[in-house]
Design a protein around this motif. Structure first.
Motif, PDB file in Angstrom:
ATOM      1  N   ARG A  35       0.832  -1.190   0.000  1.00  0.00           N
ATOM      2  CA  ARG A  35       0.000   0.000   0.000  1.00  0.00           C
ATOM      3  C   ARG A  35       0.876   1.253   0.000  1.00  0.00           C
ATOM      4  N   LEU A  36       0.771   2.047  -1.033  1.00  0.00           N
ATOM      5  CA  LEU A  36       1.493   3.309  -1.097  1.00  0.00           C
ATOM      6  C   LEU A  36       0.659   4.368  -0.397  1.00  0.00           C
ATOM      7  N   THR A  37       1.236   5.004   0.611  1.00  0.00           N
ATOM      8  CA  THR A  37       0.501   5.988   1.390  1.00  0.00           C
ATOM      9  C   THR A  37       1.175   7.348   1.325  1.00  0.00           C
ATOM     10  N   ALA A  38       0.386   8.397   1.506  1.00  0.00           N
ATOM     11  CA  ALA A  38       0.914   9.762   1.570  1.00  0.00           C
ATOM     12  C   ALA A  38       1.286  10.036   3.014  1.00  0.00           C
ATOM     13  N   GLU A  39       2.465   9.567   3.391  1.00  0.00           N
ATOM     14  CA  GLU A  39       2.952   9.677   4.764  1.00  0.00           C
ATOM     15  C   GLU A  39       4.453   9.937   4.754  1.00  0.00           C
ATOM     16  N   LYS A  40       4.964  10.304   5.943  1.00  0.00           N
ATOM     17  CA  LYS A  40       6.393  10.532   6.126  1.00  0.00           C
ATOM     18  C   LYS A  40       6.938   9.474   7.078  1.00  0.00           C
ATOM     19  N   ALA A  48      -0.106  15.928   2.822  1.00  0.00           N
ATOM     20  CA  ALA A  48      -1.162  16.347   1.899  1.00  0.00           C
ATOM     21  C   ALA A  48      -0.620  17.447   0.989  1.00  0.00           C
ATOM     22  N   GLY A  49      -1.287  17.659  -0.149  1.00  0.00           N
ATOM     23  CA  GLY A  49      -0.852  18.709  -1.057  1.00  0.00           C
ATOM     24  C   GLY A  49      -1.116  18.348  -2.506  1.00  0.00           C
ATOM     25  N   THR A  62      -4.906  16.560  -6.103  1.00  0.00           N
ATOM     26  CA  THR A  62      -4.609  17.061  -4.759  1.00  0.00           C
ATOM     27  C   THR A  62      -4.920  15.994  -3.722  1.00  0.00           C
ATOM     28  N   ILE A  63      -3.944  15.690  -2.873  1.00  0.00           N
ATOM     29  CA  ILE A  63      -4.160  14.766  -1.757  1.00  0.00           C
ATOM     30  C   ILE A  63      -4.771  15.555  -0.620  1.00  0.00           C
ATOM     31  N   VAL A 104       5.708  13.279  -6.936  1.00  0.00           N
ATOM     32  CA  VAL A 104       6.305  14.553  -6.543  1.00  0.00           C
ATOM     33  C   VAL A 104       5.211  15.491  -6.057  1.00  0.00           C
ATOM     34  N   GLY A 105       5.414  16.068  -4.888  1.00  0.00           N
ATOM     35  CA  GLY A 105       4.428  17.002  -4.338  1.00  0.00           C
ATOM     36  C   GLY A 105       4.026  16.660  -2.918  1.00  0.00           C
ATOM     37  N   VAL A 106       4.026  15.368  -2.600  1.00  0.00           N
ATOM     38  CA  VAL A 106       3.768  14.916  -1.235  1.00  0.00           C
ATOM     39  C   VAL A 106       4.779  13.825  -0.896  1.00  0.00           C
TER      40      VAL A 106
END
Length: 462
Positions: free
Chosen positions: A338-343, A352-353, A378-379, A414-416
């Protein structure tokens, strides 16, 4: 067959369902919140209708608005996907009351299996092996102490109405029982509006093995190859694969018998997943049932060649299953991450962004990407952090893992910030590669050595 179906969801799962509906010649209706107006699922749907503001409670969880959207668009059925209202028995009942077909099990079945304590008791009656624990609900600390004395420590407190780790606490000693019970019960009340709890014995060195099942209105059952979902962080699955390397053909047949017994006992309809813990002796113990399609369903589709959403729609339309159990053959091995928008380097803080650029490597045999991402998207901070599922299929587990590593390497967002490099580190882990892990490995084995991985991630970003 239905002519028009409303998809009561967003993101990658909505995109995935819409595509199958269109391939079946069914008009697909999307719903969206005000911030999702330009989302991919809205763009590819045949029709789309706004159901409220950015917050889920104002839109995707707003039952009256979603049903109104279905009525206004003349939709004959609603597919809920997963998450949001997919396991809400009241919503399913309301859908039926306005003459629209619910693509899923009956409301009373959702209610029965959604309450984990009741589900345990129902499975116990059906002679399905369950994890040792309480019988019925635990209302207070005193009752919890009685059960704890019977089954011993460590134990697991779980919200009866829960899922996804909310209202769940591990208790290792009697001294911490009272504090953790109060904490879990309070969280359960806030998360689900239900403070009922139950207790399970903590089983150590176990794997999380689940089996997808489909049952039509005439009682025909298909049990599909099991999935290993043992790599988890905070009770959330990180990687899933099928078939499970720890399950032999004999075990698989035994599991299918158990699952068939379970769904027949509750007169189940449509698709669902029964989740088990497998101990070191290979025995299975019922944990819970998800009365919907699951995030990890693509690995099952990859090794069987089936379209599970198509089966869901056909069963909901009253059709018999188009094949029998003996027709199910396992073809190779499939793995999903699972690819997530996290750090990951910042304790997996959400990101987000705007997506400035995205490349998802969809080419080549055995490669599947389920996503709603596109350049310019946009996330949003209001929804789940998962932005894509990266799936690889090949002849063997080793080959599938190698292919998935290549997919992860080629993925560019790229972006988040994303979990891509964390996924790469996990894929390269020797124990993961050699199938030497259980449900606690990621947190107790992999993450304790995470400092060096975090340093590598920061260095790569620099």
């Amino acid at each position: 067959m239905f002519k028009k179906v409303l998809v009561a969801n967003r993101g990658e799962v909505a995109v995935r369902i819409i595509r199958t509906l269109q391939e079946m010649g069914i008009t697909a209706v999307a719903i969206y919140s005000t911030v999702d107006r330009d989302s991919l699922h809205v763009q590819i749907a045949d029709e789309a209708i706004c159901v409220g503001g950015p917050k889920p409670t104002d839109s995707y969880l707003n039952m009256k608005n979603v049903i109104s959207a279905a009525v206004l668009t003349g939709s004959e059925a609603i597919h809920p996907g997963y998450g949001f209202l997919s396991e809400n028995s009241l919503f399913a009942e309301m859908v039926g009351e306005v003459g629209i077909k619910w693509i899923g099990p009956r409301p009373e079945t959702i209610d029965l299996m959604g309450n984990k304590a009741n589900a345990r008791e129902e499975m116990r009656k059906a002679k399905v092996p369950v994890i040792p624990g309480s019988e019925g609900f635990i209302h207070n600390v005193d009752e919890a102490k009685v059960v704890a004395q019977e089954i011993g420590y460590p134990l697991l407190l779980k919200a009866a109405a829960g899922g996804g780790g909310k209202g769940m606490r591990f208790v290792y000693h009697e001294e911490e029982l009272a504090e953790k019970f109060d904490s879990a019960q309070s969280e359960a009340q806030v998360s689900y509006g239900d403070e009922h709890m139950y207790i399970e014995k903590v089983m150590t060195h176990v794997r999380h093995i689940e089996m997808q099942v489909v049952r039509d209105q005439n009682g025909h059952v298909l049990c599909l190859p099991e999935r290993n979902c043992s790599l988890q962080r905070r009770n959330q699955k990180v990687m899933e694969e099928s078939p499970a390397a720890s399950v032999t053909p004999t075990m698989r047949a035994e599991l299918a018998d158990i699952v068939t017994k379970a769904v027949n006992a509750i007169d189940y309809e449509n698709t669902g997943t029964i989740e088990f813990l497998q101990d070191h002796d290979g025995k299975f113990y019922f944990m819970e049932m998800n009365t919907r399609i699951q995030v990890e369903h693509p690995v099952t589709e990859m090794v069987t060649g089936l379209d599970l959403v198509r089966l869901q729609v056909q069963v909901a339309a009253g059709m018999d299953l188009p094949l029998q159990q003996e027709d199910i053959q396992i073809k190779g091995h499939a793995v999903e991450m699972r690819l997530t928008a996290e750090k990951p380097e910042q304790d997996f803080a959400p990101s987000a962004g705007k997506i400035e650029f995205v490349f998802l490597p969809t080419g080549g045999p055995g490669v599947r990407i389920d996503s709603a991402l596109y350049t310019g998207d946009t996330i949003q901070p209001f929804y789940d952090s998962m932005i894509a599922k990266l799936i690889a299929h090949d002849n063997t587990r080793a080959e599938a893992l190698t292919k998935l590593e290549r997919i992860v390497d080629e993925t560019v967002v790229v972006g988040v910030s994303t979990s891509r490099k964390f996924q790469k580190a996990l894929l390269l882990d020797e124990n993961v590669q050699n199938d030497r892990f259980d449900t606690k490995y990621l947190e107790d084995g992999f993450l304790p050595n995470w400092e060096k991985h975090k340093a590598e991630l920061v260095a790569q970003d620099d």
